[in-house]
Design a protein around this motif. Structure first.
Motif: not given
Ligand code: BGC
Length: 542
Positions: A321-338
């Motif tokens: 997911t493009r970073s502009v969208t990822r960074y649009g929320s503060r949730a962390s991105f850990g966990g399984a990679y899909v």
């Protein structure tokens, strides 16, 4: 120049979506050649082209049917030769995608393996096994494919009866090769030479760490595959052999490992006789806050430092997911990679304006860090992910294989907007682009952003120009600045009596900057203070 790659900025071209020269709605090689001026002005050192080889395009070229031919969708071998020469004339190096883990099921090797039947040398190039159960109708083990479903598909034997199963880590149309068979290495070394002879500067090696599977194929508790990657795995012999091929050519040709493995495993592939670079996906997974970024940077530098390797930084690519969208929320991105779903399920609504501010700040962190940096096309324009594509438009095999559970990666692969105020924004002469482009991208075209001093493109162009001018950026000795508030990330890059301090403020309130000359800031300073979600480069005398 020796070891050009150690501090290179490499631009990832996703050929389908970069520029379409022949008007069929899909990007092509001539489109890339026509736009080399843009890439030269941006200031990148090298390109990585996604796969353009002959392919049924089930996984957009990551299913190769002929490793020595260009897919007609993208042009001809002559177009590739012309692209290499034209890029070199501008001082831009060209690296290609290299896909050794699997072929297409349309590759002549796989077709002849199916035809040749059980126990044949042709089948020994892949992983064919008998099924379980009295009639062999159950897959040989319980391993799951990355794109969903079982990792095994059954073939019909030459007499038409249901027969053996073959292993595929990804889609059924991507059968995995058996890298314990020396014939496979001989063939792929020859493919490398084919492209090196044509002048390419290196290769990004797809799924590089996964070439060897446990040949016993035992069941595992959760169905994940057993892929030995440790220091003594035979996979490292493969990379030593590849390195010998690269080193036989003049001009410092490189191999770049793609692996989602942890830092310590990544570093093994970077031992002096293996490959030169490996993507560190730590930054892709890091949330846009000081502790997450610090941890990602620290662990990557430490692991690579132990083998004397350069770290390769990346926040975006064609699988995330493009970073502009990822960074649009503060949730962390850990966990399984899909793949394509790099966002916490509970991420909540996306604030694109905040995501853009944070992406600007992270860009100044990324482009200052010592080592090589990769930029994914459109990152320099601040393109957001497109998450509302109609289901009928989705191409990614993940969508089908996940039983329509995961939409996949199409949202980060939308064609690039070049100019004008409506789709296809100069990408193509055809309004029917392979993925639709959002009407709202008029302000995100290259043309619009070049004219806008506050645009993401202007920030990237300024940053890359400064990176070439200030030798400490991307090259200096790295030192954390300690003793600051938890939401500030700060480090120095020191080289030959010159220091550039990078300060990124992820807190709510503006902060003071250290004394020195502000070279660049990702947001305008507020009465001399660095705004929230902003970063700056400050040159200091030491
Ligand atoms: C590539 C993906 C591709 C997969 C299978 C990945 O590492 O980046 O785009 O689908 O390998 O080849």
């Amino acid at each position: 120049m020796a070891e050009w790659w150690r501090d290179a900025v490499v631009y990832q071209v996703y050929p389908r979506s970069f520029a379409d020269a022949n008007g069929d709605g899909v990007g092509d090689l001539r489109g890339i050649t026509n736009r080399l001026g843009y890439l030269g002005d941006l200031g990148v050192d090298a390109l990585w082209l996604g796969p353009v080889f002959a392919s049924p395009q089930v996984d957009h070229g990551y299913d190769v049917a002929d490793y020595r031919a260009i897919d007609p969708l993208f042009g001809t071998l002559a177009d590739m030769d012309e692209l290499i020469v034209a890029a070199h004339a501008r001082g831009i190096r060209v690296t290609l995608d290299f896909v050794p883990n699997h072929t297409s099921d349309q590759h002549p090797w796989f077709r002849s393996a199916v035809e040749a039947g059980r126990g044949s040398p042709e089948r020994a190039r892949y992983h064919f096994r008998d099924g379980r159960g009295p009639d062999g109708s159950r897959p040989p083990n319980n391993w799951r494919a990355v794109f969903g479903g079982s990792s095994w598909t059954r073939v019909n034997e030459p007499d038409g009866s249901p027969g053996q199963w073959y292993y595929h880590l990804f889609a059924a149309e991507q059968p995995d090769l058996n890298w314990l068979n020396p014939e496979v290495l001989a063939e792929f070394a020859d493919v490398l030479r084919f492209w090196l002879d044509r002048g390419v500067d290196g290769f990004r090696v797809d799924v590089a760490d996964a070439l060897i599977k446990d040949p016993a194929f035992p069941d595992t508790p959760d169905g994940s595959p057993i892929i030995p990657k440790g220091a003594d795995s035979p996979v490292h012999g493969v990379y030593r052999a590849f390195r010998r091929v690269l080193d036989a050519y003049p001009g410092d040709r490189i191999g770049v490992i793609e692996t989602g493995a942890g830092d310590e495993v990544v570093a093994l592939f970077l031992r002096p006789d293996e490959m030169q670079l490996a993507f560190g996906f730590r930054l892709v997974h890091a949330a846009p806050d000081a502790p997450s970024l610090r941890e990602a940077i620290e662990t990557s530098l430490a692991a690579n430092g132990r083998v004397g390797a350069t770290t390769t930084w990346v926040t975006d690519n064609h699988d995330t997911t493009r970073s502009v969208t990822r960074y649009g929320s503060r949730a962390s991105f850990g966990g399984a990679y899909v793949p394509g779903e790099l966002r916490a399920k509970d991420a909540g609504p996306v604030d694109v304006a905040a995501g853009t501010r944070r992406a600007r700040a992270v860009a100044l962190v990324l482009l200052a860090l010592p080592g090589a940096s990769y930029l994914y096309q459109g990152q320099e324009l601040g393109l957001p992910n497109v998450d509302d594509l109609p289901e009928a438009c989705l191409h990614d095999p993940i969508w089908e294989r996940s039983g329509h559970t995961f939409r996949g990666r199409d949202g980060c692969r939308i064609p690039l907007p070049w100019a004008g105020d409506r789709p296809p924004f100069g990408f193509s002469t055809s309004p029917k682009t392979w993925l639709p482009m959002p009407d709202s991208w008029a302000s995100l075209t290259v043309e619009a952003e070049i004219a806008d001093p506050g645009s993401m493109l202007t920030l990237y162009r300024d940053a890359l120009r400064l990176r070439h001018e200030q030798r400490a950026l991307g090259r200096g000795e790295f030192r954390w600045v300690e003793g600051l508030a938890d939401d500030i990330l700060a480090f120095d890059l020191v080289l030959s009596g010159e220091t550039v301090r990078v300060v990124a403020n992820f807190g709510a309130a503006p902060v003071a900057l250290p004394a020195g000359k502000v070279l660049l800031a990702s947001s305008p300073l507020e009465e001399g203070l660095l705004a929230s979600d902003a970063a700056a480069w400050v040159r200091r005398r030491i």
